[in-house]
Design a protein around this motif. Structure first.
Motif, short mmCIF file in Angstrom:
data_model
loop_
_atom_site.label_atom_id
_atom_site.label_comp_id
_atom_site.label_asym_id
_atom_site.label_seq_id
_atom_site.Cartn_x
_atom_site.Cartn_y
_atom_site.Cartn_z
N UNK A 42 0.85 -1.21 0.00
CA UNK A 42 0.00 0.00 0.00
C UNK A 42 0.88 1.26 0.00
N UNK A 43 1.92 1.27 0.82
CA UNK A 43 2.82 2.41 0.89
C UNK A 43 3.57 2.66 -0.41
N UNK A 58 0.91 4.63 -2.50
CA UNK A 58 0.53 5.94 -1.98
C UNK A 58 0.67 5.95 -0.47
N UNK A 59 1.54 6.84 0.02
CA UNK A 59 1.83 6.88 1.46
C UNK A 59 0.61 7.26 2.30
N UNK A 60 -0.25 8.15 1.76
CA UNK A 60 -1.39 8.64 2.55
C UNK A 60 -2.55 7.64 2.58
N UNK A 61 -2.42 6.56 1.83
CA UNK A 61 -3.51 5.58 1.70
C UNK A 61 -3.43 4.55 2.82
N UNK A 62 -4.59 4.33 3.49
CA UNK A 62 -4.65 3.29 4.53
C UNK A 62 -5.11 1.95 3.96
N UNK A 63 -5.47 1.93 2.67
CA UNK A 63 -5.86 0.66 2.05
C UNK A 63 -7.34 0.50 1.79
N UNK A 64 -8.14 1.55 2.10
CA UNK A 64 -9.57 1.45 1.86
C UNK A 64 -9.86 1.58 0.37
N UNK A 101 -9.65 8.26 -1.65
CA UNK A 101 -10.15 6.94 -1.25
C UNK A 101 -11.62 7.06 -0.88
#
Lengths: 157, 198
Positions: free
Chosen positions: A113-114, A117-123, A141
């Motif tokens: 996921x990182x 995109x670093x700001x993405x939590x995976x949703x 997201x």
């Protein structure tokens, strides 16, 4: 003979579709995203189990078909639960998707996921829009609605 | 000029529509909240006088990932509530976007699944925004003084059979033993929180 021709045509279209959903590693995907391109890259992360993803998918299909300045890629993240990509292949066939479809072939979301995109939590649904010419990118997201994609694309011009 | 103004207006709308990306980080102190539980009573963290900490879980009725984790969430509370770390589940989904997440449906779901922990409705979505929650399920392990000790997923596999790292259990075990949380932040595929339409 006519029937045979129809059969062969149908079959070849079918074969082409089945080709479209290739397995991809996250590093390959990162290269695809970052490769200099005249087109704006619109990359949507989805899964067959994700209802809002499937709901918004026609927007991506329409965008890719109507805008030559945009390249749409649909990346399935189905394999975290079921390692068999058959479900995704069937979905791509059934929906007759025309966008490029990849199936992310990674096991540990805490790692991949990182990379995207670093700001993405995976949703999911999640969408990344990249313009390699301006160096701008934007990420959301949430489920998108009619007109949202066009606004997001304007942000990376 | 008109074009610039309309562009600015669009940009402002997009900013307003985007859920807060900030929110709490590991080490931050969280603000307590007061939310309605499925039994109709209001619940705050301060109500848990003997708690040593909390497993705050943003979750919902409808997300397939939440469903896959449902048994594991029940098991977490069974294991840790008695040790002072209760599960506090919060549903932030807007029922106008996700009808299956209405308060009535939450009451039914909690009953059907046998929830023995609070299942709170975050009607204004202000708690989810303050925490910076984005997913369901999305876990925040807090210490007694409401400091964030862990943010992320319950474990490292949606498929219960393939779990090799139980992140939340490791975090709570570490806190109970007075040790450092080994992995304070993780990520996992989940469902987006269904934010209210702008």
């Amino acid at each position: 003979m006519k029937y045979l021709l129809a059969f062969v045509l149908t079959f070849s279209v079918f074969a082409l579709r089945a080709q479209t959903a290739q397995l991809v590693k996250v590093d390959q995907l990162k290269q695809l995203i970052e490769k200099p391109s005249d087109q704006i890259q619109v990359i949507n992360f989805w899964a067959t189990w994700c209802a809002p993803c499937i709901k918004e998918m026609p927007l991506f299909e329409k965008l890719g078909q109507s805008r030559p300045d945009v390249a749409v890629t649909l990346v399935s993240v189905d394999l975290d639960l079921d390692r068999n990509p058959a479900k995704v292949h069937k979905f791509v066939e059934r929906k007759k998707l025309t966008s490029t479809v990849y199936i992310l072939d990674e096991k540990d979301p805490n790692v991949w996921i990182d990379v995207i995109e670093k700001s993405w939590q995976g949703a999911i649904p999640a969408t990344l829009i990249v313009n390699t010419k301006t160096g701008k990118r934007t990420f959301v997201d949430k489920e998108l609605h009619e007109g949202d994609l066009e606004k997001l694309i304007d942000q990376v011009r | 000029m008109k074009k610039v103004l309309s562009l600015l207006a669009v940009a402002a709308l997009l900013v307003a529509a985007a859920p807060a990306k900030d929110g709490y980080e590991v080490g931050d102190k969280v603000a307590d909240f007061k939310l309605k539980n499925v039994d109709g009573k209001m619940v705050s963290l301060a109500d848990f006088k003997t708690a040593k900490g909390f497993i705050v879980m943003f979750d919902c009725n409808t997300c397939p990932v939440s469903k896959a984790y449902n048994e594991r969430i029940l098991a977490l509370n069974k294991k840790y509530a008695s040790q002072g770390f209760p599960v506090i589940a919060i549903n932030p989904n807007d029922p106008s976007v996700s009808a299956g997440d209405s308060f009535e449906k939450m009451v039914d779901y909690a009953k059907k699944k046998g929830y023995d922990f609070p299942y709170l409705v975050d009607e204004t979505q202000n708690v989810a925004k303050a925490f910076g929650a984005t997913n369901t399920p999305h876990v925040f392990v807090l210490t007694k003084d409401l400091t964030v000790a862990y943010i992320g997923s319950i474990d490292n596999s949606r498929d219960a059979g393939n779990v090799t790292k139980k992140y939340v259990e490791e975090a709570v075990d570490a806190l109970l033993a007075g040790k450092e949380v080994p992995t304070p932040k993780t990520k996992a595929v989940g469902c987006t929180i269904k934010w209210k339409p702008a």
